[in-house]
Write a protein that holds these residues in place. Structure first.
Motif, PDB file in Angstrom:
ATOM      1  N   LEU A 139       0.825  -1.210   0.000  1.00 23.97           N
ATOM      2  CA  LEU A 139       0.000   0.000   0.000  1.00 23.97           C
ATOM      3  C   LEU A 139       0.859   1.259   0.000  1.00 23.97           C
ATOM      4  CD1 LEU A 139      -2.849  -0.906   2.526  1.00 23.97           C
ATOM      5  CD2 LEU A 139      -3.044  -0.658   0.048  1.00 23.97           C
ATOM      6  N   VAL A 140       1.917   1.268   0.791  1.00 25.60           N
ATOM      7  CA  VAL A 140       2.787   2.441   0.861  1.00 25.60           C
ATOM      8  C   VAL A 140       3.479   2.685  -0.477  1.00 25.60           C
ATOM      9  CG1 VAL A 140       4.861   3.390   1.931  1.00 25.60           C
ATOM     10  CG2 VAL A 140       3.120   2.299   3.339  1.00 25.60           C
ATOM     11  N   CYS A 141       4.014   1.630  -1.079  1.00 23.09           N
ATOM     12  CA  CYS A 141       4.743   1.769  -2.346  1.00 23.09           C
ATOM     13  C   CYS A 141       3.823   2.208  -3.474  1.00 23.09           C
ATOM     14  CB  CYS A 141       5.438   0.451  -2.693  1.00 23.09           C
ATOM     15  SG  CYS A 141       6.749  -0.029  -1.548  1.00 23.09           S
ATOM     16  N   THR A 142       2.663   1.579  -3.595  1.00 22.01           N
ATOM     17  CA  THR A 142       1.747   1.941  -4.676  1.00 22.01           C
ATOM     18  C   THR A 142       1.142   3.331  -4.465  1.00 22.01           C
ATOM     19  OG1 THR A 142       0.007   0.734  -3.488  1.00 22.01           O
ATOM     20  CG2 THR A 142       1.183  -0.433  -5.249  1.00 22.01           C
ATOM     21  N   ALA A 143       0.854   3.694  -3.228  1.00 24.27           N
ATOM     22  CA  ALA A 143       0.325   5.030  -2.973  1.00 24.27           C
ATOM     23  C   ALA A 143       1.337   6.104  -3.346  1.00 24.27           C
ATOM     24  CB  ALA A 143      -0.072   5.163  -1.499  1.00 24.27           C
TER      25      ALA A 143
END
Length: 237
Positions: A139-143
């Protein structure tokens, strides 16, 4: 905040929320969803400062909490965006102008990562463990990736629109605030400077004094001449 600034911020937040819910949420991208509301908060905070950033972030987060298909506790995203808007507003330079695109892009990256982590942290405090099942790292990387790809097309435009309403002295933190009560304006460090109006007033005052002095001098010269004429007339008699 001025009325035009409030209306512009509200319109940008509502438009971003509509686009995010109706378009981005239906793309079914892997991981997170591009957060256009977050980009609006970041752009406005970079222009107006931390106070306006916190207010806009809280309002935008509250609308996102109430907008369908919200499946989390109301106020959760409002708290996150309020903190993000406040922290991003602290990066705003004293002049209110950014000379390069590095600061906005770094602010977007930090906001994307920080908002995702804060959202998961607040969720864990209220008993929501959905982020653990999805994968917090993904989630952090894609966001961060989605927001960075979307930022060059949205953040400069929003900042350009926001600068048109940036002349309000009520929220100009760290800059000189001109007061209409006197000829002096107070700087951020507590010192004072003389404004253009006071300089113009001084010039007018000096001009008036010189004109009055010239008139007085002329009257004195005329009276002296009359006295000389009277004295000469007395001698002739």
């Amino acid at each position: 905040m001025r009325l035009n600034r409030i209306l512009l911020s509200a319109a940008l937040v509502v438009l971003a929320l509509v686009v995010q819910v109706s378009i981005f949420a239906r793309l079914h991208l892997p991981g997170a969803v591009p957060d256009l509301v977050l980009l609006v908060v970041v752009a406005l905070a970079l222009v107006h400062g931390h106070t306006a950033g916190a207010l806009v972030g809280f309002g935008a987060g509250l609308l996102a909490d109430l907008a369908p298909p919200a499946d989390h506790a109301t106020g959760r995203y409002a708290l996150v965006l309020c903190l993000i808007g406040y922290l991003v507003g602290l990066v705003r330079p004293e002049t209110g102008r950014l000379r390069s695109a590095t600061v906005p892009m770094l602010a977007v990256l930090a906001a994307a990562i920080g908002s995702t982590l804060l959202y998961a942290l607040v969720g864990s405090l209220v008993g929501d463990t959905a982020a653990r099942h999805v994968g917090l790292t993904g989630l952090v990387c894609t966001a961060a990736l989605y927001d960075l790809l979307l930022a060059p097309f949205t953040v400069p435009l929003i900042m350009a629109l926001a600068r048109r309403t940036a002349g309000d002295p009520l929220t100009a933190e760290g800059t000189a605030v001109a007061t209409a009560e006197g000829p002096y304006s107070r700087m951020s460090g507590g010192s004072f400077r003389v404004g253009r109006a006071s300089r113009t007033g001084r010039k007018n005052l000096m001009g008036r004094r010189s004109w009055i002095g010239g008139q007085r001098g002329g009257l004195l010269v005329r009276s002296a001449k009359k006295q000389r004429i009277k004295i000469k007339g007395g001698k002739r008699l």
